[in-house]
Write a protein that holds these residues in place. Structure first.
Motif, PDB file in Angstrom:
ATOM      1  N   TRP A 329      47.357  34.901  67.188  1.00  0.00           N
ATOM      2  CA  TRP A 329      46.676  34.894  65.763  1.00  0.00           C
ATOM      3  C   TRP A 329      46.216  36.197  65.657  1.00  0.00           C
ATOM      4  N   SER A 330      45.578  37.129  66.595  1.00  0.00           N
ATOM      5  CA  SER A 330      45.190  38.316  66.401  1.00  0.00           C
ATOM      6  C   SER A 330      46.375  39.210  66.086  1.00  0.00           C
ATOM      7  N   ALA A 333      47.132  38.417  62.340  1.00  0.00           N
ATOM      8  CA  ALA A 333      46.277  38.898  61.592  1.00  0.00           C
ATOM      9  C   ALA A 333      46.432  40.513  61.290  1.00  0.00           C
ATOM     10  N   TRP A 340      47.020  45.116  57.240  1.00  0.00           N
ATOM     11  CA  TRP A 340      47.036  43.697  57.973  1.00  0.00           C
ATOM     12  C   TRP A 340      47.057  42.689  57.091  1.00  0.00           C
ATOM     13  N   LEU A 342      45.700  40.038  57.417  1.00  0.00           N
ATOM     14  CA  LEU A 342      44.358  39.634  57.093  1.00  0.00           C
ATOM     15  C   LEU A 342      43.806  40.163  55.845  1.00  0.00           C
ATOM     16  N   TRP A 347      44.383  34.178  52.650  1.00  0.00           N
ATOM     17  CA  TRP A 347      45.416  33.781  53.754  1.00  0.00           C
ATOM     18  C   TRP A 347      46.330  32.639  53.200  1.00  0.00           C
ATOM     19  N   THR A 360      41.278  32.575  55.566  1.00  0.00           N
ATOM     20  CA  THR A 360      40.998  34.103  56.076  1.00  0.00           C
ATOM     21  C   THR A 360      39.855  34.135  56.894  1.00  0.00           C
ATOM     22  N   VAL A 363      41.080  32.975  60.520  1.00  0.00           N
ATOM     23  CA  VAL A 363      41.563  33.803  61.060  1.00  0.00           C
ATOM     24  C   VAL A 363      40.619  35.076  61.599  1.00  0.00           C
TER      25      VAL A 363
END
Length: 610
Positions: A329-330, A333, A340, A342, A347, A360, A363
């Motif tokens: 997930w990093s 994002a 990004w 993110l 989101w 959002t 994340v």
């Protein structure tokens, strides 16, 4: 408002004790509103800080501070707190055990999607990830408490027996919670031309990349992670057969034990139930699981050796999922370095294909955990901007307009569908109302990580603004005074919550206070300019001191000798502080310079008089 961890936690404990204890006896309140989640959250408000902050320990009467005793006066005297807390924890374990098996039922936290429907008893008894996660934290806190408490009652047979029975029940519940977390983890695989795949391509591409370009970049970035998922994750999870193909995938936690999740063999008598949750990761439950799993390999857990050998095996399996999920997930994002995903608020989740500020935030929380895992301070500046926008758009730091949809984040809250639950009754959902408290926690955690003064100051200012909002939402009258959540205090034009007392929000605020205490325990951020200034002041003071020592002195001039001795001591202190606390070193050096200047003025006055 200035965040004051000690004073604020004592206020929370005082309100908690006043509400929960009646004449020294714990009162759980309305039975219909209870659940394994709410009861665990309530107890964690006390047990979590008491076992991670040494200043708030309640496990040893000889080491309990006076202001802590005062805050918990409703519980009893110095020798009453430990036994009564042990009894309450034992009651929790007994209440949430059904037919000899730990129960993690969502209870009143679950709700029908259609307000006109009524959930079945089977649906309310379903275990949920929130309960598994909270139980991990509560059980570890209980075991940490017992580690010190048990020796203090070794000569009191009844209290010792109660404590040992509690330890056995806690270890059984912890193992069951860990197994259920393993079986709630899932991997979802979908094609690029599926509705999920098209939604993911659109979101990650942000109008700049074609679907083919997104697929190629996804494969380059997450191909190795796909291989790791297929090779090392076997315990309690059914890996899709087509995971090794060039398709999109997502990993994380569903809302409960997923359907067809393999059983996990344990030495205990725990009998895992069959799951019904659809095998699709949910961002909220994933973030919640990641947050609590960290307690399994925290410094407290390792130092006190809280886990059994079997639990250490389960913890290692969860740690692998913890690391892989954060990496995935990093990476999602920050899929495009220029902008990004993110930062493209709100989101968009691929599963339900809904947009939400809360998604959002979830994340962002996972990304913060990944930064903490790597002890990395990179990307903090960009994260600050995300947090500021979430606070503004979520009406935490800005005024809400009439009929403002952003207020629904707080009241009635964000509905999260529980797909798969309809197999036992009407469609189900989970309501979350802790947006502001979670935002505060992530902001403070980023401040802990930040190593630049500009980002740190922005984060601290934002945290104080969010704290204003959160603190204003305490209940000011009636049941639960001093606890949360009085939504009308900050949104007076909107209807009050049907159930004002929220243990969920109260527990999240308590976590924020613990994180804030960690922030204040960090060393100051290194400031090269301040270090240079301190060294410059020390250089000047040292040269002036040497010059003063060359001056002739009267045989009887004891005051001058005392001043020079004090100056030497101040300069030694300043030199010791210059690297870690350069601002303080500057102040101490300036005091020494003032003393030296006073000696110079006195000598000049004496020379003029002569």
């Amino acid at each position: 408002m200035q965040i004051k961890p000690r004073q604020q936690l004592l206020d929370v404990w005082r309100a908690l004790a006043r509400h929960s204890f009646r004449d020294g006896q714990w009162d759980w309140g309305d039975t219909d509103l209870r659940s394994s989640v709410a009861d665990a959250e309530r107890l964690l408000c006390l047990m979590y800080p008491a076992t991670v902050m040494g200043e708030f320990r309640i496990d040893d009467p000889d080491r309990t501070d006076a202001d802590v005793l005062d805050a918990l006066a409703s519980v009893g005297g110095l020798l009453d707190i430990g036994p009564r807390i042990t009894e309450v924890l034992s009651e929790f374990m007994d209440t949430h055990t059904v037919d000899g098996q730990p129960s993690f039922a969502g209870g009143s936290h679950c709700a029908p999607c259609d307000p006109g429907s009524e959930l079945t008893a089977e649906q309310r008894h379903l275990g949920v990830v929130d309960s598994f996660s909270m139980s991990v934290s509560l059980c570890l806190a209980t075991l940490a408490f017992l580690t010190t408490y048990v020796p203090t009652v070794s000569n009191r047979p009844h209290q010792l027996q109660t404590a040992e029975e509690l330890r056995a029940a806690t270890e059984a519940r912890l193992s069951a919670a860990m197994v259920n977390l393993l079986r709630s983890f899932t991997v979802s695989v979908f094609k690029a031309d599926s509705p999920q795949g098209r939604a993911l391509c659109d979101f990650l591409g942000q109008g700049k990349l074609s679907a083919q370009a997104v697929e190629a970049r996804f494969e380059r970035r997450f191909g190795p992670l796909r291989a790791a998922l297929a090779e090392i994750l076997t315990l309690g999870v059914d890996i899709p057969r087509d995971l090794d193909s060039r398709q999109f995938f997502e990993c994380g936690w569903s809302w409960g034990v997923v359907c067809d999740a393999p059983a996990v063999e344990t030495c205990g008598q725990f009998q895992p139930s069959s799951g019904i949750a659809r095998p699709v990761p949910n961002l909220y439950f994933t973030a919640m699981a990641l947050d609590k799993i960290t307690d399994l390999f925290s410094e407290r857990t390792l130092a006190l050796d809280l886990l059994t050998p079997e639990q250490r095996m389960l913890a290692e399996a969860l740690r692998l999922r913890w690391e892989i999920t954060q990496q995935f997930w990093s990476g999602i994002a920050r899929f495009d370095e220029d902008r990004w995903p993110l930062e493209d608020i709100p989101w968009r989740e691929t599963g339900e294909q809904v947009e939400s500020l809360y998604s959002t935030l979830s994340v962002a929380a996972i990304l913060v955990h990944d930064l903490m895992r790597r002890r990395a301070g990179d990307d903090i500046a960009r994260m600050v901007a995300v947090m500021e926008r979430l606070a503004a758009q979520g009406r935490v730091t800005t005024r809400a307009a009439r009929s403002d949809p952003a207020v629904e984040l707080h009241n009635p809250g964000v509905p999260l569908p529980l797909p798969g639950g309809e197999a036992l009754g009407p469609p189900m959902q989970w309501i979350v109302t802790d947006f502001s408290a979670q935002l505060l926690k992530e902001t403070i955690q980023l401040a802990v990580l930040s190593r630049t003064i500009a980002s740190h100051d922005r984060l601290l200012t934002l945290a104080e603004e969010i704290c204003d909002h959160v603190w204003d939402r305490r209940i000011s009258a009636g049941e639960g005074i001093g606890l949360w959540d009085d939504i009308q205090a900050v949104f007076p034009r909107y209807p009050a919550r049907g159930r004002p007392l929220s243990w969920s929000l109260t527990e999240r605020v308590t976590e924020c206070i613990v994180v804030a205490a960690d922030l204040y325990s960090q060393p100051p951020i290194h400031n090269a300019e301040l270090v240079s200034l301190a060294k410059g002041l020390l250089n000047e003071a040292s040269r002036l001191l040497g010059s003063e020592l060359l001056q002739p002195a009267s045989v009887a001039d004891g005051a001058r000798d005392d001043t020079l001795t004090a100056v030497e001591a101040k300069l030694r202190d300043a030199r010791a502080l210059v690297d870690q606390m350069p601002g303080t070193a500057c102040t101490v050096a300036q005091l020494a310079l003032a003393d030296l200047h006073a000696l110079l003025l006195a000598r000049q006055a004496a020379e003029r008089g002569a």
